[in-house]
Design an enzyme around this catalytic site. Structure first.
Site, PDB file in Angstrom:
ATOM      1  N   HIS A   1     -10.600 118.794  -0.386  1.00 17.67           N
ATOM      2  CA  HIS A   1      -9.255 119.164  -0.840  1.00 17.67           C
ATOM      3  C   HIS A   1      -8.878 120.575  -0.380  1.00 17.67           C
ATOM      4  CE1 HIS A   1      -5.838 119.028  -3.747  1.00 17.67           C
ATOM      5  NE2 HIS A   1      -6.046 120.334  -3.768  1.00 17.67           N
ATOM      6  N   GLU A   2      -9.755 121.524  -0.672  1.00 18.88           N
ATOM      7  CA  GLU A   2      -9.445 122.919  -0.329  1.00 18.88           C
ATOM      8  C   GLU A   2      -9.516 123.142   1.183  1.00 18.88           C
ATOM      9  OE1 GLU A   2      -8.124 124.611  -2.498  1.00 18.88           O
ATOM     10  OE2 GLU A   2      -8.719 123.476  -4.278  1.00 18.88           O
TER      11      GLU A   2
ATOM     12  N   HIS B   1      -6.132 122.569   2.564  1.00 17.83           N
ATOM     13  CA  HIS B   1      -5.270 123.748   2.378  1.00 17.83           C
ATOM     14  C   HIS B   1      -5.620 124.844   3.386  1.00 17.83           C
ATOM     15  CE1 HIS B   1      -3.270 122.271  -1.137  1.00 17.83           C
ATOM     16  NE2 HIS B   1      -4.344 122.286  -1.908  1.00 17.83           N
TER      17      HIS B   1
END
Length: 418
Positions: free
Chosen positions: A18-19, A22
């Site tokens: 997920h990160e 980003h």
């Protein structure tokens, strides 16, 4: 211990992917990503690479990518400040010493008149007790040095707010997107490992000494009907078997183009408080590559739809907060899944990845969806929302989310121990 390791690996993978989404899109758009963190709270491990501090933190309740400009910048140089300056080979300032200047004897100490580290990248001031006005160019990758800790400056073109609406929206959306991508990949791998479950009532393995083997059923048989009732799916067939423990069933079977009838009596098995029937068969699997690729996408779509339906029931009051699970509940569920085998553990990981992606896209403050909502409002209005007002909304939202997590965790503990 096995469950602890499995939970840590699963949690770490979900948060990392997920990160990472980003982070990658922040860097692709030119943003300065100050930190990539797994977990919250005190650091237990860290290293610096390509302008970004990578950290693992103590509390396993999420993660974050800290991009320059999302929070107020760390240090603001005001008129009257005494600072030390160090220079690179081109004569540009590459270190700004905010305190402990005595530890930097080669630094040039000045009193600041004006500093612009956002656009012009200049510092104007005077040497102590001197009248000559001096102007210094600052390297875009210069560092503040405070308490001997270096922090890279962030010119405006490296900050989140400087980027276009599509770039900011993509950076926010990339985290949840990568969770869906991870789920597709996991389901694809499962398809490669075990094949893709067929929809029709076709038999895979027939267990030795089972009612199915005694009845003469073979791998590859396709069930057409049970007691004259047509069946077309594996779920439909197994449900009939489950509902008839110790009751003889007449199966119409298609085998190698021929049709024959076989009689089988499901064995009684206790499942929880219910008694069900089983005949000792496993589902058939399709091992074609095309089906495997499709499986990755169709399973992700089906689970996404199911989670959204249940989320809708939560909103409409058909589900209560007591039915939600936090980290403790997820750990307990992971413990049960791990005991059923690696395949189910991988599937559980994929489902949680989809869940994480969906939850983060909800239009709630402090979540990616809430921040995307503000970016969307900016696109409609043609101008950004006041950053201070947006920050207050996200802060309140984060506090409420933490409160919700505490309530859910308490419910998990009650279910486990009370």
């Amino acid at each position: 211990m096995t469950t602890v390791i499995a939970f840590i690996l699963m949690f770490g993978l979900l948060v990392f992917v997920h990160e990472w989404g980003h982070l990658i899109f922040a860097k692709r758009s030119g943003m300065l990503a100050r930190e990539f963190a797994i977990g919250f709270g005190p650091k237990i491990f860290s290293f610096m690479k390509n302008e970004t501090l990578y950290t693992i933190r103590l509390l396993p309740i999420g993660g974050y990518v800290r991009v320059a400009g999302e929070d107020p910048e760390i240090i603001e140089l005001k008129a009257g400040h005494h600072i030390g300056l160090e220079f690179d080979g081109a004569g540009k300032v590459n270190k700004i010493i905010v305190n402990n200047k005595d530890k930097h004897p080669d630094a040039r100490v000045i009193e600041v008149e004006h500093a612009d580290l956002d656009h012009a990248l200049k510092i104007v001031g005077y040497e102590i007790d001197e009248d000559e006005r001096l102007e210094f160019d600052v390297d875009p990758k210069a560092f503040f040095v405070m308490d001997e800790k270096e922090t890279q400056i962030a010119p405006y073109n490296r900050q989140f707010a400087s980027k276009s609406v599509p770039q900011r929206a993509m950076q926010l959306f990339a985290g949840p997107m990568m969770n869906f991508v991870l789920a597709i990949i996991i389901f694809f791998i499962l398809g490669l490992v075990q094949g893709v479950p067929v929809d029709e009532a076709r038999l895979g393995k027939v267990i030795e000494d089972s009612p199915a083997q005694e009845a003469g059923l073979q791998s590859g048989d396709e069930i057409i009907s049970v007691d004259g009732q047509q069946v077309s799916t594996w779920e439909g067939f197994t449900e009939i078997v489950r509902q008839h423990p110790d009751q003889e069933l007449t199966l119409t079977v298609s085998r190698n183009g021929d049709t024959e009838e076989l009689n089988v009596t499901p064995q009684s098995v206790q499942e929880g408080e219910a008694t069900i029937g089983r005949i000792g068969i496993e589902r058939a699997f399709d091992e074609s590559f095309t089906k495997t690729v499709q499986f990755g996408f169709t399973q992700t779509y089906d689970w996404t739809k199911l989670i959204l339906v249940n989320l809708g029931k939560l909103v409409t009051g058909q589900f209560s907060l007591d039915m939600l699970s936090g980290p403790v509940g997820i750990y307990d569920a992971t413990d049960r899944v791990v005991q059923t085998g690696f395949i189910n553990y991988m599937m559980w990981t994929a489902i949680l990845s989809i869940n994480l992606g969906i939850v983060n896209l909800l239009p709630l403050p402090a979540l990616d969806g809430g921040r995307l909502l503000f970016v969307g409002l900016e696109a409609v209005r043609g101008k950004p929302i006041d950053p201070q007002k947006e920050g207050i909304v996200h802060f309140i939202g984060f506090a409420l989310l933490m409160l919700l997590m505490l309530v859910v965790t308490w419910n998990d503990i009650q279910r486990l121990f009370l």
